[in-house]
Design a protein around this motif. Structure first.
Motif, PDB file in Angstrom:
ATOM      1  N   TYR A 241       1.069  -0.618   0.132  1.00 39.59           N
ATOM      2  CA  TYR A 241       0.595  -0.035  -0.114  1.00 39.59           C
ATOM      3  C   TYR A 241       0.798   1.445   0.194  1.00 39.59           C
ATOM      4  CZ  TYR A 241      -4.292  -2.322   1.195  1.00 39.59           C
ATOM      5  OH  TYR A 241      -5.267  -2.963   0.822  1.00 39.59           O
TER       6      TYR A 241
ATOM      7  N   GLN B 122       0.705   5.222   1.037  1.00 37.82           N
ATOM      8  CA  GLN B 122      -0.178   6.606   1.316  1.00 37.82           C
ATOM      9  C   GLN B 122       0.898   7.695   1.900  1.00 37.82           C
ATOM     10  OE1 GLN B 122      -0.161   6.298   5.993  1.00 37.82           O
ATOM     11  NE2 GLN B 122      -2.057   7.240   6.239  1.00 37.82           N
TER      12      GLN B 122
ATOM     13  N   SER C 239      -1.822  13.203   4.765  1.00 34.94           N
ATOM     14  CA  SER C 239      -3.268  13.805   5.107  1.00 34.94           C
ATOM     15  C   SER C 239      -4.280  12.215   4.187  1.00 34.94           C
ATOM     16  CB  SER C 239      -3.633  14.764   4.692  1.00 34.94           C
ATOM     17  OG  SER C 239      -1.791  15.614   5.729  1.00 34.94           O
ATOM     18  N   GLN C 240      -3.605  11.558   3.722  1.00 36.07           N
ATOM     19  CA  GLN C 240      -4.669  10.417   3.194  1.00 36.07           C
ATOM     20  C   GLN C 240      -4.579   9.178   3.780  1.00 36.07           C
ATOM     21  OE1 GLN C 240      -4.536  10.602  -1.369  1.00 36.07           O
ATOM     22  NE2 GLN C 240      -3.984  12.801  -1.417  1.00 36.07           N
ATOM     23  N   GLY C 241      -5.615   8.002   3.076  1.00 35.07           N
ATOM     24  CA  GLY C 241      -5.606   7.370   3.297  1.00 35.07           C
ATOM     25  C   GLY C 241      -4.592   6.238   2.471  1.00 35.07           C
ATOM     26  N   PRO C 242      -4.482   5.153   3.343  1.00 40.21           N
ATOM     27  CA  PRO C 242      -3.749   4.071   2.227  1.00 40.21           C
ATOM     28  C   PRO C 242      -4.191   3.381   1.307  1.00 40.21           C
ATOM     29  CG  PRO C 242      -3.282   4.020   4.726  1.00 40.21           C
ATOM     30  CD  PRO C 242      -4.446   4.636   4.393  1.00 40.21           C
TER      31      PRO C 242
ATOM     32  N   PHE D  41      -4.486   1.120  -2.262  1.00 40.91           N
ATOM     33  CA  PHE D  41      -3.636  -0.238  -2.869  1.00 40.91           C
ATOM     34  C   PHE D  41      -2.239  -0.566  -4.246  1.00 40.91           C
ATOM     35  CE2 PHE D  41      -3.098  -5.113  -4.083  1.00 40.91           C
ATOM     36  CZ  PHE D  41      -3.581  -4.820  -5.905  1.00 40.91           C
TER      37      PHE D  41
ATOM     38  N   TYR E 206       3.924   0.527   2.053  1.00 40.91           N
ATOM     39  CA  TYR E 206       3.920  -0.310   3.546  1.00 40.91           C
ATOM     40  C   TYR E 206       3.651  -1.514   2.650  1.00 40.91           C
ATOM     41  CZ  TYR E 206       2.173   3.231   6.800  1.00 40.91           C
ATOM     42  OH  TYR E 206       1.575   4.543   7.414  1.00 40.91           O
TER      43      TYR E 206
ATOM     44  N   PHE F 254      -0.600  -3.990   9.892  1.00 37.56           N
ATOM     45  CA  PHE F 254       0.871  -2.762   9.255  1.00 37.56           C
ATOM     46  C   PHE F 254       1.880  -2.474   9.880  1.00 37.56           C
ATOM     47  CE2 PHE F 254      -1.128  -0.829   5.672  1.00 37.56           C
ATOM     48  CZ  PHE F 254      -2.981  -1.119   5.189  1.00 37.56           C
TER      49      PHE F 254
ATOM     50  N   GLN G  85       5.411  -0.175   9.996  1.00 40.23           N
ATOM     51  CA  GLN G  85       6.055   0.604   9.918  1.00 40.23           C
ATOM     52  C   GLN G  85       5.875   1.845   8.702  1.00 40.23           C
ATOM     53  OE1 GLN G  85       9.880   0.846  11.900  1.00 40.23           O
ATOM     54  NE2 GLN G  85       9.466   2.681  11.483  1.00 40.23           N
TER      55      GLN G  85
ATOM     56  N   PHE H 214       1.626   3.993  13.052  1.00 44.87           N
ATOM     57  CA  PHE H 214       1.630   2.665  13.039  1.00 44.87           C
ATOM     58  C   PHE H 214      -0.125   2.862  12.365  1.00 44.87           C
ATOM     59  CE2 PHE H 214       5.077   0.302  13.501  1.00 44.87           C
ATOM     60  CZ  PHE H 214       6.058   0.911  13.991  1.00 44.87           C
TER      61      PHE H 214
ATOM     62  N   PHE I 111      -9.335   5.562  10.747  1.00 49.21           N
ATOM     63  CA  PHE I 111      -9.836   5.100   8.964  1.00 49.21           C
ATOM     64  C   PHE I 111     -10.931   4.328   8.837  1.00 49.21           C
ATOM     65  CE2 PHE I 111      -6.533   7.527   6.619  1.00 49.21           C
ATOM     66  CZ  PHE I 111      -5.077   7.699   7.465  1.00 49.21           C
TER      67      PHE I 111
ATOM     68  N   PHE J 197      -9.709   1.931   1.830  1.00 39.59           N
ATOM     69  CA  PHE J 197      -9.341   3.014   2.679  1.00 39.59           C
ATOM     70  C   PHE J 197     -10.171   4.269   2.414  1.00 39.59           C
ATOM     71  CE2 PHE J 197      -6.990   1.082   6.018  1.00 39.59           C
ATOM     72  CZ  PHE J 197      -6.180  -0.112   5.206  1.00 39.59           C
ATOM     73  N   GLY J 198     -10.816   5.407   3.424  1.00 37.77           N
ATOM     74  CA  GLY J 198     -11.024   6.733   3.442  1.00 37.77           C
ATOM     75  C   GLY J 198     -10.368   7.420   3.813  1.00 37.77           C
ATOM     76  N   GLU J 199     -10.109   8.920   3.600  1.00 34.90           N
ATOM     77  CA  GLU J 199      -9.243   9.778   3.929  1.00 34.90           C
ATOM     78  C   GLU J 199      -8.382   9.837   5.391  1.00 34.90           C
ATOM     79  OE1 GLU J 199      -8.778   9.731   0.032  1.00 34.90           O
ATOM     80  OE2 GLU J 199      -8.265  11.833   0.782  1.00 34.90           O
TER      81      GLU J 199
ATOM     82  N   TRP K  79      -9.341  13.576  11.534  1.00 38.19           N
ATOM     83  CA  TRP K  79      -7.932  13.938  12.597  1.00 38.19           C
ATOM     84  C   TRP K  79      -8.957  14.390  13.800  1.00 38.19           C
ATOM     85  CZ3 TRP K  79      -6.586  12.615   7.548  1.00 38.19           C
ATOM     86  CH2 TRP K  79      -5.415  12.339   7.332  1.00 38.19           C
TER      87      TRP K  79
END
Lengths: 111, 116
Positions: A36, A38, A41-44, A46, A87, A101, A103, B42, B90, B107-109, B112
């Motif tokens: 993945y 990342q 400020s965003q999600g992982p 694929f 990742y 996941f 680090q 993590f 997330f 995954f979503g955004e 925070w």
């Protein structure tokens, strides 16, 4: 548990090929290897997934040796926009969906 | 068009408050998840639901309570917020609750959360 180990950080320059290696010595027979990406400020997101040998898509290639105890993500000709955390994941096949996941590897691409 | 959407994106709240984060997926997936990412980046799974049924509960304090009204929604409610709850949360989804067939998780955004 199938734990993964990968470098914490890597530096590269635009146009270079980047190879990130992940160790997963305790990988189980039915586990797939998934990578993945990342961005801040965003999600992982694929990138690629494989079980053995080599897998290639429009983004990257994944090389997996016969013993499957490691894998290498190869990014051809990186650009600044490839700066991200990468990742390596190996799934647990006794509790489906519980991807572990690590680090990650923070890749910094410089001009 | 967003596949997995979660709200709010940013949340600042005081210790002791109760807050909720909502998540929706329009991918037609059966499984949804909540992951927590701490300051060291993590990512740890907290919960997973498959067709509204709780599957994974990863030793999360009882103050965290997920709720899935239908398989397209998985909300996270947090009671009595503590400083240590500050993190990025997330939401995610996948077609099935299996890794054997090479399942992909979307995954979503992220949300925070800052507890002050």
């Amino acid at each position: 548990l199938a734990k993964t180990t990968q470098p914490i950080s890597m530096d590269s320059y635009e146009g270079q090929e980047v190879n990130i290696t992940c160790s997963h010595n305790n990988i189980a027979t039915n586990d797939y290897i998934t990578w993945y990406q990342q961005f801040p400020s965003q999600g992982p997101r694929f990138i690629i997934q494989g079980y053995k040998t080599k897998v290639t898509n429009e983004v990257a290639s994944l090389f997996i040796p016969a013993d499957r105890k490691s894998s290498t993500l190869s990014l051809p000709r990186v650009s600044l926009s490839d700066t991200a955390v990468y990742y390596c994941l190996v799934g647990e096949n006794n509790q489906g969906g519980k991807l572990i996941f690590g680090q990650g590897t923070e890749l910094s691409v410089k001009p | 068009d967003t596949a997995v959407s979660q709200t709010p994106k940013y949340l600042v709240t005081q210790m002791g408050n109760d807050k909720s984060i909502k998540c929706e997926q329009n991918l037609g997936h059966d499984t949804m998840y909540w992951y927590k990412q701490d300051s060291k980046k993590f990512l740890k799974i907290m919960f997973s639901y498959n067709n509204k049924e709780l599957i994974i509960n990863e030793t999360v304090p009882n103050r965290f309570s997920p709720k899935s009204p239908d398989k397209a929604h998985l909300n996270l409610h947090i009671n009595s917020l503590e400083l240590g709850d500050s993190a990025v949360y997330f939401c995610a989804s996948s077609l099935k609750h299996q890794t054997l067939s090479g399942n992909t998780i979307y995954f979503g955004e992220g949300s925070w959360l800052t507890v002050v």
